[in-house]
Design an enzyme around this catalytic site. Structure first.
Site, mmCIF file in Angstrom:
data_model
loop_
_atom_site.group_PDB
_atom_site.id
_atom_site.type_symbol
_atom_site.label_atom_id
_atom_site.label_comp_id
_atom_site.label_asym_id
_atom_site.label_seq_id
_atom_site.Cartn_x
_atom_site.Cartn_y
_atom_site.Cartn_z
ATOM 1 C CE LYS A 198 -4.421 -1.566 1.670
ATOM 2 N NZ LYS A 198 -5.197 -1.893 2.837
ATOM 3 C CE LYS A 204 -6.458 -8.445 -1.023
ATOM 4 N NZ LYS A 204 -6.919 -8.151 0.292
ATOM 5 C CE LYS A 241 -14.408 -4.676 1.997
ATOM 6 N NZ LYS A 241 -14.128 -4.382 3.382
HETATM 7 P P1 TYM Z 1 -10.949 -6.525 4.994
HETATM 8 O O1 TYM Z 1 -12.048 -5.593 5.281
HETATM 9 O O2 TYM Z 1 -9.955 -6.166 3.916
HETATM 10 O O3 TYM Z 1 -11.527 -7.956 4.595
HETATM 11 C C1 TYM Z 1 -12.432 -8.641 5.440
HETATM 12 C C2 TYM Z 1 -12.177 -10.142 5.378
HETATM 13 O O4 TYM Z 1 -12.319 -10.622 4.036
HETATM 14 C C3 TYM Z 1 -11.171 -11.406 3.696
HETATM 15 N N1 TYM Z 1 -10.918 -11.274 2.233
HETATM 16 C C4 TYM Z 1 -10.837 -12.309 1.385
HETATM 17 N N2 TYM Z 1 -10.989 -13.638 1.567
HETATM 18 C C5 TYM Z 1 -10.878 -14.434 0.465
HETATM 19 N N3 TYM Z 1 -10.621 -13.951 -0.788
HETATM 20 C C6 TYM Z 1 -10.464 -12.632 -1.005
HETATM 21 N N4 TYM Z 1 -10.234 -12.190 -2.235
HETATM 22 C C7 TYM Z 1 -10.575 -11.736 0.109
HETATM 23 N N5 TYM Z 1 -10.497 -10.379 0.248
HETATM 24 C C8 TYM Z 1 -10.702 -10.120 1.558
HETATM 25 C C9 TYM Z 1 -10.044 -10.801 4.509
HETATM 26 O O5 TYM Z 1 -8.971 -11.707 4.655
HETATM 27 C C10 TYM Z 1 -10.738 -10.509 5.821
HETATM 28 O O6 TYM Z 1 -10.780 -11.664 6.625
HETATM 29 N N6 TYM Z 1 -7.669 -5.791 8.673
HETATM 30 C C11 TYM Z 1 -8.898 -6.464 8.314
HETATM 31 C C12 TYM Z 1 -10.074 -6.132 9.227
HETATM 32 C C13 TYM Z 1 -9.775 -6.316 10.675
HETATM 33 C C14 TYM Z 1 -9.660 -7.559 11.362
HETATM 34 C C15 TYM Z 1 -9.390 -7.196 12.720
HETATM 35 C C16 TYM Z 1 -9.743 -8.901 10.957
HETATM 36 C C17 TYM Z 1 -9.597 -5.325 11.576
HETATM 37 N N7 TYM Z 1 -9.353 -5.829 12.813
HETATM 38 C C18 TYM Z 1 -9.168 -8.180 13.683
HETATM 39 C C19 TYM Z 1 -9.541 -9.873 11.949
HETATM 40 C C20 TYM Z 1 -9.248 -9.513 13.284
HETATM 41 C C21 TYM Z 1 -9.269 -6.057 6.911
HETATM 42 O O7 TYM Z 1 -8.866 -5.053 6.399
HETATM 43 O O8 TYM Z 1 -10.182 -6.906 6.332
#
Ligand code: TYM
Length: 379
Positions: free
Chosen positions: A150, A232, A235
C-alpha cells in the site's frame, strides 16, 4: 477435498473446528503453546469501506456464520478505525458503516448469537493499540507485505497505515480471542498479533492467549480478481469489474463474468496453478451451487468457457437474490441497525474493559487506573 490435493506448497496443520467447516491452524502457534484455548473465543472484523464482495463473503463472512451456527463465542467488528488509514469522506463513511452492518446481517450473521459492534465506539482498542505499539519495533512493521504494497503507491504515507496491524492486534487481544477467522491476505497480521501477545506476556507476565489463525482450508481463502486472476479479489481494486459485489444487479453480474479474464483453452477444468482464471470461476461456482469442484467439472464437460461464464453468472445471481432482498429490507430499518451496534458496543466494552484493567495493572498503571475509577464514580 479436491482443492487440498491440488495445492502443493507446505500447508500448516489442519484441524476440524466444526462439523461442516475445516480450517487450518497457523503453524507459528502450536496448539498447546501458552494456553489450551479453552474456552474458545472467536474474533474477526471487516472494514466498512466499499461493499462486501464475494472474496470477503467466502473468506470471512461464511466462516463466521458457520462458527456462529455451531454455537461458538463469536465477536465481530466493523473496523471503521482501520478504514481511516486512507482518507474517507465522513458522510460516505457513516453510511458505509450502516451498509456493512446490513450486509453482514443479510448474510446470516445473527446479532443475538454473536457480538457485532462498531470498532470506534469501543475506546479500549485505541488504548491497547498504543500499549502494544510500545512493544513493537519499526523494523517488524515495515516488513509486513500489506504495508509495503500500500505504501509503495503513496507519496506521503500516513502513520496510521504503518500502525494499522498493531491496532488489529489490539482488536483481537482486547477480547483475549483464541481464534481469528480471516482470508489468506490477513495471515501476516495475525502472526504479528501472536508475536505481540508473546512479547507482552514475556515482559509483563501472562495475560493474553496466543491467538490462532483460522483460514478456510480451500481455494476460497483467496478468491481472485476477475480481471487479473493472479491478484486477489479486492475492495481497493480501482476496476469494479474485478469483483462481484453482493449487491450487484443481475445484468452487472452477467457483464462482469462475460469480461472475466481466463485463457485460450476453451475446456472447463480446475488447475489453479496453470489456469487461475477458469479455476477461480469454478471456485465461485462451487460456493454458490454447494457442489464440489469435481462434480462441477464433470457437469461442465462439453461447455466452452463463454457458455460456462454465463452459467456461473446465473448461479451467482440466484444465490445472491435472498441476500439482496434482506439487505434492502434491513437498510430501511436504520434504527434497528443502530440498536444492534449499540448493544454490541456495550457488550464489547464490558469484556475489553476487563482486559484493559488487567493490562494496566500488569504494566504498573494501577494507581492511575484506580484513580480513574475514583474520578468516574464521583462524576
Ligand atoms: P478486509 O475488510 O480487507 O476484509 C475482510 C475479510 O475478508 C477477507 N478477504 C478475502 N478472503 C478471500 N478472498 C479474497 N479475495 C478476500 N479479500 C478479503 C479478509 O482476509 C478478511 O478476513 N484488517 C482487516 C479487518 C480487521 C480484522 C481485525 C480482521 C480489523 N481488525 C481483527 C480480523 C481480526 C481487513 O482489512 O479486512
Amino acid at each position: 477435498m479436491f482443492a487440498r490435493t491440488i495445492f502443493s506448497r507446505n500447508r500448516p496443520k489442519i484441524v476440524s473446528l466444526s462439523n461442516d467447516a475445516r480450517f487450518k491452524l497457523s503453524n507459528s502457534a502450536p496448539i498447546n503453546e501458552d494456553c489450551d484455548h479453552k474456552p474458545r473465543r472467536i474474533f474477526s472484523g471487516i472494514q466498512p469501506t466499499g461493499s462486501v464482495h464475494l472474496g470477503n463473503y467466502v473468506g470471512a463472512i461464511l466462516p463466521w456464520k458457520k462458527l456462529q451456527d455451531s454455537g461458538e463465542d463469536v465477536i465481530l467488528e466493523i473496523a471503521d478505525l482501520h478504514s481511516i488509514t486512507l482518507p474517507q469522506d465522513p458522510k460516505n463513511l457513516s453510511q458505509s458503516i450502516l451498509e456493512m452492518t446490513a450486509s453482514i446481517l443479510a448474510c446470516g450473521i445473527n446479532a443475538e448469537k454473536v457480538i457485532l459492534f462498531q470498532q470506534s465506539s469501543v475506546f479500549t482498542h485505541a488504548e491497547l493499540s498504543w500499549i502494544l505499539g510500545c512493544t513493537c519495533t519499526i523494523a517488524r512493521l515495515s516488513h509486513l507485505p500489506a504495508f509495503k504494497e500500500k505504501s509503495s503507491t503513496l507519496k506521503d504515507v500516513p502513520v496510521g497505515l504503518f500502525l494499522y496491524p498493531v491496532l488489529q492486534a489490539a482488536d483481537i487481544l482486547a477480547y483475549k480471542a483464541t481464534h481469528v477467522p480471516v482470508g489468506e491476505d490477513q495471515w501476516q497480521h495475525i502472526q504479528l498479533t501472536q508475536d505481540l501477545a508473546k512479547m507482552f506476556n514475556k515482559r509483563y507476565g501472562k495475560c493474553f492467549p496466543i491467538p490462532h489463525t483460522m483460514i478456510t482450508d480451500n481455494v476460497y481463502s483467496r478468491l481472485k480478481s476477475l480481471r487479473d486472476p493472479n491478484k486477489k479479489m479486492s475492495k481497493s481494486d480501482p476496476d469494479p469489474r474485478s469483483r462481484i459485489s453482493l449487491l450487484d444487479k443481475p445484468d452487472e453480474i452477467q457483464k462482469k463474468f462475460k469480461k472475466a479474464v481466463t485463457d485460450f483453452t476453451s475446456e472447463v477444468y480446475f488447475d489453479p496453478e496453470r489456469r487461475p482464471g477458469v479455476s477461480n470461476l469454478i471456485s465461485i461456482h462451487s460456493i454458490v451451487s454447494n457442489k464440489d469442484i469435481m462434480e462441477i467439472c464433470r457437469e461442465s464437460k462439453g461447455l466452452n468457457t463463454a457458455q460456462y461464464k454465463s452459467l456461473v453468472a446465473d448461479a451467482v445471481i440466484e444465490y445472491l437474490k435472498p441476500i439482496q432482498t434482506d439487505y434492502h429490507r434491513l437498510l430501511s430499518e436504520e434504527a434497528y441497525i443502530l440498536e444492534i451496534l449499540q448493544n454490541g458496543a456495550d457488550r464489547a466494552k464490558e469484556i475489553s474493559c476487563r482486559t484493559m484493567q488487567e493490562v494496566k495493572d500488569k504494566i504498573g498503571f494501577s494507581y492511575s487506573s484506580k484513580n480513574t475509577s475514583f474520578v468516574t464514580s464521583r462524576i
